[in-house]
Design a protein around this motif. Sequence first.
Motif, PDB file in Angstrom:
ATOM      1  N   PHE A 145       0.838  -1.202   0.000  1.00 38.86           N
ATOM      2  CA  PHE A 145       0.000   0.000   0.000  1.00 38.86           C
ATOM      3  C   PHE A 145       0.874   1.253   0.000  1.00 38.86           C
ATOM      4  CE2 PHE A 145      -2.969   2.721   2.808  1.00 38.86           C
ATOM      5  CZ  PHE A 145      -3.451   3.397   1.702  1.00 38.86           C
ATOM      6  N   LEU A 146       1.888   1.272   0.853  1.00 40.49           N
ATOM      7  CA  LEU A 146       2.755   2.442   0.926  1.00 40.49           C
ATOM      8  C   LEU A 146       3.513   2.658  -0.381  1.00 40.49           C
ATOM      9  CD1 LEU A 146       4.190   1.999   4.529  1.00 40.49           C
ATOM     10  CD2 LEU A 146       2.478   3.658   3.771  1.00 40.49           C
ATOM     11  N   VAL A 147       3.939   1.569  -1.018  1.00 40.39           N
ATOM     12  CA  VAL A 147       4.633   1.693  -2.297  1.00 40.39           C
ATOM     13  C   VAL A 147       3.719   2.309  -3.344  1.00 40.39           C
ATOM     14  CG1 VAL A 147       5.571   0.365  -4.240  1.00 40.39           C
ATOM     15  CG2 VAL A 147       6.321  -0.124  -1.907  1.00 40.39           C
ATOM     16  N   GLU A 148       2.446   1.930  -3.331  1.00 39.92           N
ATOM     17  CA  GLU A 148       1.507   2.521  -4.291  1.00 39.92           C
ATOM     18  C   GLU A 148       1.376   4.022  -4.063  1.00 39.92           C
ATOM     19  OE1 GLU A 148      -3.222   2.094  -5.249  1.00 39.92           O
ATOM     20  OE2 GLU A 148      -1.965   0.307  -5.489  1.00 39.92           O
ATOM     21  N   LEU A 149       1.316   4.448  -2.811  1.00 37.05           N
ATOM     22  CA  LEU A 149       1.247   5.887  -2.522  1.00 37.05           C
ATOM     23  C   LEU A 149       2.530   6.585  -2.977  1.00 37.05           C
ATOM     24  CD1 LEU A 149      -0.273   6.008   1.106  1.00 37.05           C
ATOM     25  CD2 LEU A 149      -1.479   6.090  -1.091  1.00 37.05           C
ATOM     26  N   LEU A 150       3.663   5.958  -2.728  1.00 37.01           N
ATOM     27  CA  LEU A 150       4.956   6.582  -3.024  1.00 37.01           C
ATOM     28  C   LEU A 150       5.256   6.683  -4.511  1.00 37.01           C
ATOM     29  CD1 LEU A 150       7.022   4.821  -0.230  1.00 37.01           C
ATOM     30  CD2 LEU A 150       6.750   7.307  -0.445  1.00 37.01           C
ATOM     31  N   THR A 151       4.685   5.784  -5.304  1.00 40.20           N
ATOM     32  CA  THR A 151       5.014   5.754  -6.736  1.00 40.20           C
ATOM     33  C   THR A 151       3.925   6.346  -7.625  1.00 40.20           C
ATOM     34  OG1 THR A 151       4.138   3.482  -6.885  1.00 40.20           O
ATOM     35  CG2 THR A 151       6.500   3.734  -6.460  1.00 40.20           C
ATOM     36  N   GLU A 152       2.849   6.818  -7.030  1.00 42.65           N
ATOM     37  CA  GLU A 152       1.768   7.424  -7.824  1.00 42.65           C
ATOM     38  C   GLU A 152       2.261   8.737  -8.441  1.00 42.65           C
ATOM     39  OE1 GLU A 152      -2.568   7.238  -8.764  1.00 42.65           O
ATOM     40  OE2 GLU A 152      -1.181   5.840  -7.812  1.00 42.65           O
ATOM     41  N   GLN A 153       1.817   9.005  -9.661  1.00 45.94           N
ATOM     42  CA  GLN A 153       2.192  10.239 -10.348  1.00 45.94           C
ATOM     43  C   GLN A 153       1.127  11.324 -10.138  1.00 45.94           C
ATOM     44  OE1 GLN A 153       5.207  10.687 -11.959  1.00 45.94           O
ATOM     45  NE2 GLN A 153       5.569   8.706 -10.963  1.00 45.94           N
ATOM     46  N   PRO A 154       1.525  12.600 -10.096  1.00 45.45           N
ATOM     47  CA  PRO A 154       0.538  13.679  -9.968  1.00 45.45           C
ATOM     48  C   PRO A 154      -0.431  13.663 -11.145  1.00 45.45           C
ATOM     49  CG  PRO A 154       2.760  14.498  -9.598  1.00 45.45           C
ATOM     50  CD  PRO A 154       2.911  13.112 -10.136  1.00 45.45           C
ATOM     51  N   ALA A 155      -1.654  14.115 -10.898  1.00 44.01           N
ATOM     52  CA  ALA A 155      -2.666  14.158 -11.951  1.00 44.01           C
ATOM     53  C   ALA A 155      -3.620  15.309 -11.672  1.00 44.01           C
ATOM     54  CB  ALA A 155      -3.435  12.842 -12.027  1.00 44.01           C
ATOM     55  N   ALA A 156      -4.193  15.862 -12.722  1.00 39.84           N
ATOM     56  CA  ALA A 156      -5.186  16.929 -12.571  1.00 39.84           C
ATOM     57  C   ALA A 156      -6.492  16.319 -12.080  1.00 39.84           C
ATOM     58  CB  ALA A 156      -5.409  17.648 -13.893  1.00 39.84           C
ATOM     59  N   GLY A 198     -12.991  24.085 -11.061  1.00 41.39           N
ATOM     60  CA  GLY A 198     -11.647  24.115 -11.617  1.00 41.39           C
ATOM     61  C   GLY A 198     -10.883  22.831 -11.334  1.00 41.39           C
ATOM     62  N   LEU A 199      -9.591  22.883 -11.611  1.00 43.08           N
ATOM     63  CA  LEU A 199      -8.739  21.714 -11.448  1.00 43.08           C
ATOM     64  C   LEU A 199      -7.585  22.024 -10.498  1.00 43.08           C
ATOM     65  CD1 LEU A 199      -8.427  20.547 -15.175  1.00 43.08           C
ATOM     66  CD2 LEU A 199      -9.904  19.552 -13.410  1.00 43.08           C
ATOM     67  N   ARG A 200      -7.138  20.997  -9.811  1.00 42.61           N
ATOM     68  CA  ARG A 200      -5.938  21.080  -8.984  1.00 42.61           C
ATOM     69  C   ARG A 200      -5.102  19.841  -9.280  1.00 42.61           C
ATOM     70  NH1 ARG A 200      -7.507  25.508  -7.768  1.00 42.61           N
ATOM     71  NH2 ARG A 200      -7.575  26.518  -5.709  1.00 42.61           N
ATOM     72  N   MET A 201      -3.800  19.983  -9.229  1.00 45.96           N
ATOM     73  CA  MET A 201      -2.914  18.833  -9.369  1.00 45.96           C
ATOM     74  C   MET A 201      -2.809  18.123  -8.018  1.00 45.96           C
ATOM     75  SD  MET A 201      -1.959  18.643 -12.504  1.00 45.96           S
ATOM     76  CE  MET A 201      -0.591  17.471 -12.384  1.00 45.96           C
TER      77      MET A 201
END
Length: 256
Positions: free
Chosen positions: A161-172, A179-182
């Motif tokens: 689970f922690l690896v998934e959080l750590l390797t996720e890429q930013p997204a709009a 509006g949108l936020r990254m």
Amino acid sequence: PNLPGSQIASEWELDLALIATDGATLAQACAVGEILCCTDAYADAAPPAKRKRLIPARALTDPTQPLPAALTDSFRAAVFQWSRDDGEEPSAFRATSFDLLQRAVTRQAVLETLFELTQEVKASQGGGDDRSADVRWLRGKMELWLPRLEKPARLSLSSLFLVELLTEQPAAAAIPAGGLRMTDPAGVAARVLARRKEVAAEWVHTLRVSADSRAGLLRSELQTKLVAMLVGGCAYGEVADEAAGEGEQGADGGAG
């Protein structure tokens, strides 16, 4: 075997101290590419040397799927420590208890981080520091992972689970105010890891200050607390509902 409560408490104290530091090890391993998430097909086609660093999707449910060495460092360190303990055999269920503690500490840290982010959304009132996108992102992750943490199909699920959080890429992402936020997965993951370290340290302190005469009662109370955290879902439901309510209020405000 019937073990004294003091031994169980001592084991938990030592294991929580190891758990308090394993988040930093995971973060470093992800940063340098020692751990990579991928599809099953990609893992199957990868060269053997690279395959050792990959976590295919099937690893979540297949306990026979090997995991990267960097992901299980904390457990191996724990086993090494257990073998060095003088004059006392580890309890029969110490390995599963270690995994339970990892999952409980991680879950608590995520819940507290989600609550803190929700409070920041309230304080920002749609300003430039609006963290609504991060709240939605982390809540979505928790909704996906909560059942997995409650009924793990394998050991080391907390680390996955922690690896998934750590390797996720930013997204709009759309936010309730419009509006949108990254999203900022790296920033959120860093906060989760920091809070996770604090939670583990808090639990170690609780064990240390408890008198030996109360070790049996402490064992029962902490067991009840850990199980409630994993299967009750009450705290998560409250935080999720609060965050969702904030989102609805923000949407109403944006429409107005």
